[in-house]
Design a protein around this motif. Structure first.
Motif, PDB file in Angstrom:
ATOM      1  N   GLY A   8     -65.640 -24.995 -80.442  1.00  0.00           N
ATOM      2  CA  GLY A   8     -66.574 -23.929 -80.757  1.00  0.00           C
ATOM      3  C   GLY A   8     -67.987 -24.467 -80.807  1.00  0.00           C
ATOM      4  N   PHE A   9     -68.926 -23.567 -80.860  1.00  0.00           N
ATOM      5  CA  PHE A   9     -70.320 -23.965 -80.973  1.00  0.00           C
ATOM      6  C   PHE A   9     -71.123 -22.800 -81.515  1.00  0.00           C
ATOM      7  N   VAL A  10     -72.263 -23.122 -82.040  1.00  0.00           N
ATOM      8  CA  VAL A  10     -73.229 -22.104 -82.427  1.00  0.00           C
ATOM      9  C   VAL A  10     -74.546 -22.468 -81.769  1.00  0.00           C
ATOM     10  N   LYS A  11     -75.234 -21.436 -81.338  1.00  0.00           N
ATOM     11  CA  LYS A  11     -76.504 -21.641 -80.650  1.00  0.00           C
ATOM     12  C   LYS A  11     -77.485 -20.604 -81.179  1.00  0.00           C
ATOM     13  N   PRO A  12     -78.517 -21.054 -81.871  1.00  0.00           N
ATOM     14  CA  PRO A  12     -79.493 -20.081 -82.362  1.00  0.00           C
ATOM     15  C   PRO A  12     -80.232 -19.432 -81.190  1.00  0.00           C
ATOM     16  N   VAL A  13     -80.416 -18.121 -81.273  1.00  0.00           N
ATOM     17  CA  VAL A  13     -81.101 -17.381 -80.211  1.00  0.00           C
ATOM     18  C   VAL A  13     -82.176 -16.522 -80.862  1.00  0.00           C
ATOM     19  N   GLU A  14     -83.364 -16.647 -80.371  1.00  0.00           N
ATOM     20  CA  GLU A  14     -84.489 -15.872 -80.899  1.00  0.00           C
ATOM     21  C   GLU A  14     -84.572 -14.514 -80.201  1.00  0.00           C
ATOM     22  N   GLY A  15     -84.964 -13.508 -80.928  1.00  0.00           N
ATOM     23  CA  GLY A  15     -85.300 -12.217 -80.355  1.00  0.00           C
ATOM     24  C   GLY A  15     -84.157 -11.387 -79.815  1.00  0.00           C
ATOM     25  N   CYS A  16     -82.977 -11.492 -80.391  1.00  0.00           N
ATOM     26  CA  CYS A  16     -81.873 -10.618 -79.972  1.00  0.00           C
ATOM     27  C   CYS A  16     -82.138  -9.232 -80.532  1.00  0.00           C
ATOM     28  N   GLY A  17     -82.379  -8.291 -79.646  1.00  0.00           N
ATOM     29  CA  GLY A  17     -82.788  -6.958 -80.070  1.00  0.00           C
ATOM     30  C   GLY A  17     -81.683  -6.076 -80.618  1.00  0.00           C
ATOM     31  N   SER A  18     -80.456  -6.289 -80.202  1.00  0.00           N
ATOM     32  CA  SER A  18     -79.372  -5.414 -80.653  1.00  0.00           C
ATOM     33  C   SER A  18     -78.095  -6.225 -80.824  1.00  0.00           C
ATOM     34  N   ALA A  19     -77.167  -5.647 -81.570  1.00  0.00           N
ATOM     35  CA  ALA A  19     -75.869  -6.302 -81.763  1.00  0.00           C
ATOM     36  C   ALA A  19     -75.137  -6.430 -80.432  1.00  0.00           C
ATOM     37  N   GLU A  20     -75.220  -5.392 -79.592  1.00  0.00           N
ATOM     38  CA  GLU A  20     -74.534  -5.446 -78.301  1.00  0.00           C
ATOM     39  C   GLU A  20     -75.114  -6.554 -77.421  1.00  0.00           C
ATOM     40  N   TYR A  21     -76.433  -6.718 -77.440  1.00  0.00           N
ATOM     41  CA  TYR A  21     -77.067  -7.785 -76.663  1.00  0.00           C
ATOM     42  C   TYR A  21     -76.587  -9.147 -77.163  1.00  0.00           C
ATOM     43  N   SER A  22     -76.563  -9.319 -78.485  1.00  0.00           N
ATOM     44  CA  SER A  22     -76.102 -10.583 -79.067  1.00  0.00           C
ATOM     45  C   SER A  22     -74.659 -10.871 -78.683  1.00  0.00           C
ATOM     46  N   GLN A  50     -67.797  -1.052 -77.089  1.00  0.00           N
ATOM     47  CA  GLN A  50     -68.543  -0.673 -75.887  1.00  0.00           C
ATOM     48  C   GLN A  50     -68.649  -1.844 -74.908  1.00  0.00           C
ATOM     49  N   LEU A  51     -68.906  -3.031 -75.419  1.00  0.00           N
ATOM     50  CA  LEU A  51     -68.999  -4.214 -74.555  1.00  0.00           C
ATOM     51  C   LEU A  51     -67.663  -4.500 -73.881  1.00  0.00           C
ATOM     52  N   ILE A  52     -66.586  -4.492 -74.647  1.00  0.00           N
ATOM     53  CA  ILE A  52     -65.257  -4.768 -74.086  1.00  0.00           C
ATOM     54  C   ILE A  52     -64.916  -3.756 -72.995  1.00  0.00           C
ATOM     55  N   VAL A  53     -65.150  -2.484 -73.255  1.00  0.00           N
ATOM     56  CA  VAL A  53     -64.834  -1.436 -72.278  1.00  0.00           C
ATOM     57  C   VAL A  53     -65.666  -1.605 -71.011  1.00  0.00           C
ATOM     58  N   GLU A  54     -66.961  -1.834 -71.171  1.00  0.00           N
ATOM     59  CA  GLU A  54     -67.839  -1.928 -70.003  1.00  0.00           C
ATOM     60  C   GLU A  54     -67.601  -3.197 -69.187  1.00  0.00           C
ATOM     61  N   VAL A  55     -67.262  -4.298 -69.847  1.00  0.00           N
ATOM     62  CA  VAL A  55     -66.951  -5.529 -69.105  1.00  0.00           C
ATOM     63  C   VAL A  55     -65.627  -5.363 -68.374  1.00  0.00           C
ATOM     64  N   ASP A  56     -64.669  -4.691 -68.994  1.00  0.00           N
ATOM     65  CA  ASP A  56     -63.353  -4.471 -68.397  1.00  0.00           C
ATOM     66  C   ASP A  56     -63.411  -3.487 -67.231  1.00  0.00           C
TER      67      ASP A  56
END
Length: 135
Positions: A8-22, A50-56
């Protein structure tokens, strides 16, 4: 179902505008990470339906996240086996704990075969929830 940690890993990301984007960004980077360390069979869980459905879905992404979802679909083709699952947040608390931890970091943090102690109790709780559902 055994709760074994591969990596596993964690990567800090700046400026994630929405939960779906993150979630989409985490999924894309996670796919790449798994393939880089030689994992080609994965079960991917997210509480973002929504992410799972749209990726699928086989249709090209037309939303503002469409390019990321298209990259995710391309990345999934590199696996021998993959499964996308929607799980309730209450059954996937460890991912939220990891995300909270990432927000406190300034650099990437990675682990192989052993989950950091701060996440073990939450993972055990998630596994107990899964066992209760399956019983």
């Amino acid at each position: 179902s055994q709760g074994l940690v591969i990596a596993g890993f964690v990567k800090p990301v700046e400026g994630c505008g929405s939960a779906e984007y993150s979630e989409a960004l985490a999924l894309l980077v996670g796919i790449s990470f798994a393939q880089e360390i030689g994992i080609y069979e994965v079960i991917i869980e997210s509480d973002c339906l929504q992410l799972i459905v749209e990726v699928d879905c086989a249709l090209p992404g037309l939303s503002f996240l469409g390019h990321i979802k298209d990259d995710i679909r391309r990345g999934l083709k590199g696996f021998h086996f993959f499964c996308l699952l929607h799980v309730k947040r209450s059954a996937n608390r460890v991912t939220n704990e990891v995300a909270s931890f990432a927000r406190s970091l300034s650099e990437v943090n990675m682990w192989i075969e052993e989950l950091p102690a701060r996440f073990c109790q939450v993972l055990e709780s998630d596994l107990n929830h899964v066992d209760q559902v399956l019983s």
